[in-house]
Design an enzyme around this catalytic site. Structure first.
Site, PDB file in Angstrom:
ATOM      1  N   HIS A 306      43.938  33.830  31.109  1.00 42.46           N
ATOM      2  CA  HIS A 306      44.375  34.925  30.236  1.00 42.46           C
ATOM      3  C   HIS A 306      45.386  34.381  29.250  1.00 42.46           C
ATOM      4  CE1 HIS A 306      46.044  38.779  28.967  1.00 42.46           C
ATOM      5  NE2 HIS A 306      44.897  39.285  29.379  1.00 42.46           N
ATOM      6  N   ASP A 363      38.708  41.264  34.695  1.00 47.80           N
ATOM      7  CA  ASP A 363      37.243  41.290  34.681  1.00 47.80           C
ATOM      8  C   ASP A 363      36.615  40.632  35.901  1.00 47.80           C
ATOM      9  OD1 ASP A 363      36.919  42.585  32.180  1.00 47.80           O
ATOM     10  OD2 ASP A 363      37.591  40.761  31.209  1.00 47.80           O
TER      11      ASP A 363
HETATM   12  N1  ACO Z   1      37.604  28.183  32.829  1.00 50.39           N
HETATM   13  C1  ACO Z   1      37.886  26.871  32.602  1.00 50.39           C
HETATM   14  N2  ACO Z   1      38.863  26.435  31.778  1.00 50.39           N
HETATM   15  C2  ACO Z   1      39.597  27.358  31.139  1.00 50.39           C
HETATM   16  C3  ACO Z   1      39.372  28.742  31.307  1.00 50.39           C
HETATM   17  C4  ACO Z   1      38.330  29.127  32.205  1.00 50.39           C
HETATM   18  N3  ACO Z   1      38.068  30.416  32.408  1.00 50.39           N
HETATM   19  N4  ACO Z   1      40.235  29.430  30.549  1.00 50.39           N
HETATM   20  C5  ACO Z   1      40.987  28.534  29.906  1.00 50.39           C
HETATM   21  N5  ACO Z   1      40.604  27.283  30.275  1.00 50.39           N
HETATM   22  C6  ACO Z   1      41.211  26.017  29.826  1.00 50.39           C
HETATM   23  C7  ACO Z   1      40.715  25.603  28.454  1.00 50.39           C
HETATM   24  O1  ACO Z   1      39.550  24.820  28.536  1.00 50.39           O
HETATM   25  C8  ACO Z   1      41.905  24.857  27.926  1.00 50.39           C
HETATM   26  O2  ACO Z   1      41.909  23.583  28.538  1.00 50.39           O
HETATM   27  P1  ACO Z   1      42.562  22.277  27.783  1.00 50.39           P
HETATM   28  O3  ACO Z   1      43.957  22.682  27.408  1.00 50.39           O
HETATM   29  O4  ACO Z   1      42.511  21.227  28.833  1.00 50.39           O
HETATM   30  O5  ACO Z   1      41.692  22.037  26.597  1.00 50.39           O
HETATM   31  C9  ACO Z   1      43.099  25.629  28.499  1.00 50.39           C
HETATM   32  O6  ACO Z   1      42.599  26.247  29.694  1.00 50.39           O
HETATM   33  C10 ACO Z   1      43.648  26.693  27.559  1.00 50.39           C
HETATM   34  O7  ACO Z   1      42.552  27.476  27.103  1.00 50.39           O
HETATM   35  P2  ACO Z   1      42.637  28.383  25.805  1.00 50.39           P
HETATM   36  O8  ACO Z   1      41.283  28.889  25.480  1.00 50.39           O
HETATM   37  O9  ACO Z   1      43.417  27.679  24.745  1.00 50.39           O
HETATM   38  O10 ACO Z   1      43.602  29.513  26.357  1.00 50.39           O
HETATM   39  P3  ACO Z   1      43.711  30.963  25.841  1.00 50.39           P
HETATM   40  O11 ACO Z   1      45.022  31.465  26.223  1.00 50.39           O
HETATM   41  O12 ACO Z   1      43.344  31.073  24.408  1.00 50.39           O
HETATM   42  O13 ACO Z   1      42.518  31.608  26.708  1.00 50.39           O
HETATM   43  C11 ACO Z   1      40.966  33.123  27.518  1.00 50.39           C
HETATM   44  C12 ACO Z   1      42.448  32.848  27.213  1.00 50.39           C
HETATM   45  C13 ACO Z   1      40.176  33.198  26.218  1.00 50.39           C
HETATM   46  C14 ACO Z   1      40.906  34.470  28.228  1.00 50.39           C
HETATM   47  C15 ACO Z   1      40.391  32.002  28.450  1.00 50.39           C
HETATM   48  O14 ACO Z   1      41.151  31.881  29.615  1.00 50.39           O
HETATM   49  C16 ACO Z   1      38.915  32.232  28.787  1.00 50.39           C
HETATM   50  O15 ACO Z   1      38.043  31.876  27.991  1.00 50.39           O
HETATM   51  N6  ACO Z   1      38.617  32.841  29.994  1.00 50.39           N
HETATM   52  C17 ACO Z   1      37.254  33.147  30.354  1.00 50.39           C
HETATM   53  C18 ACO Z   1      36.813  34.434  29.685  1.00 50.39           C
HETATM   54  C19 ACO Z   1      37.482  35.659  30.273  1.00 50.39           C
HETATM   55  O16 ACO Z   1      37.565  35.826  31.488  1.00 50.39           O
HETATM   56  N7  ACO Z   1      37.961  36.542  29.373  1.00 50.39           N
HETATM   57  C20 ACO Z   1      38.594  37.799  29.756  1.00 50.39           C
HETATM   58  C21 ACO Z   1      40.058  37.774  29.455  1.00 50.39           C
HETATM   59  S1  ACO Z   1      40.823  39.267  29.967  1.00 50.39           S
HETATM   60  C22 ACO Z   1      40.389  40.366  28.788  1.00 50.39           C
HETATM   61  O17 ACO Z   1      40.203  40.100  27.639  1.00 50.39           O
HETATM   62  C23 ACO Z   1      40.173  41.701  29.249  1.00 50.39           C
END
Ligand code: ACO
Length: 429
Positions: A306, A363
């Site tokens: 998140h 979720d």
């Molecule tokens: N699985 C694996 N790796 C992940 C995940 C995941 N679910 N989420 C983040 N990471 C990793 C990224 O690959 C990145 O790694 P790195 O720094 O080594 O390159 C690091 O964690 C940071 O990721 P970002 O995308 O920059 O973090 P951000 O804060 O923008 O991400 C997000 C938040 C988009 C929710 C992300 O965690 C994600 O894609 N999760 C999966 C989708 C999801 O569950 N979305 C629902 C969110 S809740 C809502 O909107 C209601």
């Protein structure tokens, strides 16, 4: 005089005021930054940018705290209903019994959808995603119902908000019925908001739907947990589109489009698809964890991570408990819940997830609850959208009443080519 921070740039010192929130959060006020230094800020994804001051929702991502108008989400989940929570978000206070009755009455009075709109539903291709249909239909409401005038009376505001909250629920059920080729079921005056929705979804002329109070409670809880989440992607979209002073229906429609994405509200559908894929592949979690860890693989563990929570999402905790409670009460068993729990257990011990602060978000377990309610997979994000309506509406209302309100218009750092001359087509290579 409040505190300030100093910025030294090219030998010049500028004082930047510090804004402090109720819970001690501090923000640099950079509204005069460009004027005084020529600088703008660069903040991809606005991860460090406070776009507004807000009195609606407080969250602490490090401690896993979420409160609507100061009230902890855990208390609302235990004691409130979705309609009462919607009132709280929009009006700032819990309603008295009289106010709640009045609000419920408005929701009942505005639950029908203009009959001409039915033709729109019927002409969408059967495979159309319900989120696309919903955003189009909400935008179309503007053509059928009055917009709020510039200085609306309180009653006009209340009716417009009730109209959206009530009709979106009716339209969601209607689109489901039409997509299945079933008879549309109209809302009933004698049912509560959540019971009415379940009845519109599952009642048929040949098989009456038996309303189960446990399922109604579970649906209320699902919607309460989704009702607001401060400046998330879809709410930011509502505020941004609304900042152009567009009508409320169009702003909400923009929020629905943003919510559709799998990184945001679409994740609830994506989680169930992922859990089903694990189940179909024999139930082995390890390859999915390995893919999520692999930098060269775009796969992410859906329902994990998140932008703000760097610990367990408090909504996920409540959702998980509720899944267990409802399944036990109904004497049901969902193998996907078992997979989800195993996945969570492994992920929370895995170094990659620990280092990246990745925990289950709302979720991760919500899809299991929606499956118990009988909601089809492609309607999951629509369920989220119905729940988020009070949040979008209250944030929109706050933004239009904000004395600091401005048209949202971010800047950029241009990195394209420098000035160059136009080349006539015959001379291009
Ligand atoms: N699985 C694996 N790796 C992940 C995940 C995941 N679910 N989420 C983040 N990471 C990793 C990224 O690959 C990145 O790694 P790195 O720094 O080594 O390159 C690091 O964690 C940071 O990721 P970002 O995308 O920059 O973090 P951000 O804060 O923008 O991400 C997000 C938040 C988009 C929710 C992300 O965690 C994600 O894609 N999760 C999966 C989708 C999801 O569950 N979305 C629902 C969110 S809740 C809502 O909107 C209601």
């Amino acid at each position: 005089m409040g505190s300030t921070a100093q910025l030294i740039f090219e030998g010049k010192t500028v004082e930047l005021p510090v804004v402090t929130g109720t819970e001690g959060e501090k923000a640099l006020d950079i509204s005069k930054l460009r004027q005084e230094t020529g600088l703008i800020t660069y903040d991809p994804g606005f991860a460090n940018t406070g776009s507004c001051k807000s009195k609606i929702t407080f969250m602490d991502g490090e401690k896993g705290i979420l409160r609507y108008r100061g009230i902890p989400i855990e208390q609302l989940a235990e004691h409130s209903t979705f309609v009462e929570t919607a009132y709280l978000l929009i009006n700032g206070e819990l309603p008295t019994r009289k106010q709640l009755n009045r609000f419920s009455m408005l929701l009942n009075d505005h639950s029908l959808v203009h009959e001409d709109m039915r033709q729109f539903f019927e002409n969408f291709p059967r495979r159309a995603h319900p989120m696309g249909i919903l955003s189009s239909m909400v935008n179309a409401l503007q053509a059928f119902y009055p917009e709020l005038p510039e200085r609306p009376e309180e009653e006009e505001i209340n009716v417009t908000f009730a109209r959206i909250i009530s009709k979106v629920r009716t339209m969601a059920a209607m689109s489901y019925k039409i997509s299945r080729g079933h008879t549309v079921i109209y809302p009933r005056h004698d049912l509560t908001y959540a019971a009415n929705f379940l009845n519109m979804m599952f009642h048929t002329p040949v098989r009456p739907y038996r309303i189960d109070d446990d399922l109604v409670d579970a649906l209320n809880l699902f919607w309460i947990l989704h009702a607001d989440h401060e400046q998330n992607c879809s709410t930011a979209a509502v505020r941004l589109v609304g900042s152009a002073r567009v009508n409320l229906y169009a702003a909400i429609s923009a929020g629905i489009c943003a919510l559709w994405g799998p990184l945001h509200g679409g994740a609830n559908q994506a989680v169930i698809e992922m859990l089903t894929a694990i189940q179909k592949s024999g139930g082995d979690i390890a390859p999915f964890i390995a893919r999520a860890r692999d930098k060269n693989d775009p796969f992410r563990l859906m329902g994990f991570g998140h932008r703000v929570y760097k610990t367990y999402d408090p909504r996920a905790r409540i959702m998980k408990k509720t899944c267990d409670k409802v399944l036990a009460k109904l004497k049901l068993h969902d193998p996907l819940l078992d997979i989800a729990k195993r996945l969570e257990e492994v992920a929370l011990k895995d170094s990659y997830f620990i280092e990246h602060n990745l925990y289950p978000n709302v979720d991760f377990y919500s899809g299991v609850l929606l499956r118990v309610l009988g909601i089809p997979l492609n309607m999951f994000t629509v369920m989220f959208a119905i729940g988020r309506l009070p949040g979008w509406i209250s944030q929109w209302k706050e933004s239009v009443d904000d004395p600091d309100w401005k048209l949202h218009r971010p800047r950029q750092v241009y990195i394209g080519p420098e000035k160059r001359d136009y080349v006539p087509i015959e001379k291009r290579r």
